[in-house]
Scaffold this active site. Structure first.
Site, PDB file in Angstrom:
ATOM      1  N   GLU A 147      -3.687 -10.395   2.015  1.00 56.63           N
ATOM      2  CA  GLU A 147      -3.133 -10.229   0.673  1.00 56.63           C
ATOM      3  C   GLU A 147      -1.628  -9.984   0.659  1.00 56.63           C
ATOM      4  OE1 GLU A 147      -3.950  -7.635  -3.393  1.00 56.63           O
ATOM      5  OE2 GLU A 147      -4.565  -6.793  -1.467  1.00 56.63           O
ATOM      6  N   GLU A 246      -8.627  -6.077 -11.326  1.00 53.11           N
ATOM      7  CA  GLU A 246      -7.998  -5.044 -10.510  1.00 53.11           C
ATOM      8  C   GLU A 246      -6.758  -4.535 -11.244  1.00 53.11           C
ATOM      9  OE1 GLU A 246      -6.574  -4.321  -5.874  1.00 53.11           O
ATOM     10  OE2 GLU A 246      -5.621  -5.798  -7.167  1.00 53.11           O
TER      11      GLU A 246
END
Length: 262
Positions: A147, A246
């Site tokens: 990520e 998120e």
């Protein structure tokens, strides 16, 4: 768009105990949940793991994403797998993560790379990271996600290209092919990446999608990201995984989902 949404229960429903959050996600109308590492240490007790697994199962939701241990996130840590002094900690955590994945049928595991460390050669950190990611990729039944992250100046992966370079390096040096890009629209937007270009050029390497609006990291509709455009493009390009919420809700978590109906 017929999208499958999952709720990140490390950022939403934080007014509840961790073990109460899967049931809250189900009560809000969702069938899928994801978590950052839900324990304060890399290797929790068997009893703690059993209680977490039971909470997810009893709630009737599917765990679709789980982070490996990433250190003390509130204190600024963003992973330990590239830290030569903590790689053993990560290695011990890998077995626990793999066990939870097997117990709950989770197939996506986010491995935060770790900040650059003063006084440690970046090349040494990258070597340790490669070894750690190979270990993780071989241990789990599923995908290890890499990520890009914003808001952490010492974190070296800021763009999709940064993460894809790591994925290529680990594949070439370690012979594993189950690493994929975590496409977080918020982080990539804040870091100035070209989301259209990433989808066009690397859509097949996207293993998981997370969303929050920018600026602010709140729910969609509070910022400037055109989610209809990007999520539609991902779907048209063949992405069939979950889209994980998120974000930090601007109010009560249960009241932050109205944008989905719109």
């Amino acid at each position: 768009m017929d999208l499958k949404y999952a709720v990140n229960a490390s950022l939403l429903f934080t007014e509840l105990d961790v073990l109460e959050r899967p049931a809250a996600v189900k009560a809000a109308g969702f069938d899928a949940v994801e978590f950052w590492w839900p324990f304060p240490v890399a290797v929790p007790s068997d009893r703690e793991v059993e209680r977490f697994v039971s909470a997810v199962k009893d709630a009737g939701v599917q765990l679709v994403g789980l982070n490996f241990f990433a250190g003390d996130m509130p204190a600024g840590d963003r992973g330990v797998l590239s830290d030569p002094a903590r790689a053993g900690e990560f290695a011990d955590n890998v077995d626990v993560v793999a066990g939870i994945g097997e117990a709950l049928g989770c197939r996506a595991f986010n491995a935060l790379y770790g900040n650059r460390i003063d006084g440690v050669d970046p090349a040494e950190q990258d070597k340790v990271a490669t070894e750690s990611l190979v270990r993780a990729a071989r241990a789990v039944d599923g995908t290890v996600l890499v990520e890009p992250v914003s808001g952490a100046p010492a974190y070296p992966l800021k763009t999709a290209a940064d993460a894809l370079a790591v994925i290529d390096r680990v594949h070439n040096e370690g012979g594993v092919d189950n690493l994929r890009l975590l496409f977080d629209l918020y982080h990539l937007t804040v870091n100035g990446d070209d989301l259209d270009a990433v989808i066009d050029r690397h859509g097949g390497v996207i293993g998981h999608v997370q969303i929050a609006d920018a600026p602010g990291r709140n729910e969609p509709g509070t910022g400037e990201i055109d989610f209809d455009h990007y999520l539609g493009k991902l779907q048209a390009g063949g992405y069939r995984g979950h889209v994980a919420l998120e974000y930090k809700p601007s109010g009560a978590s249960a009241d932050s989902f109205g944008w989905i109906k719109r």
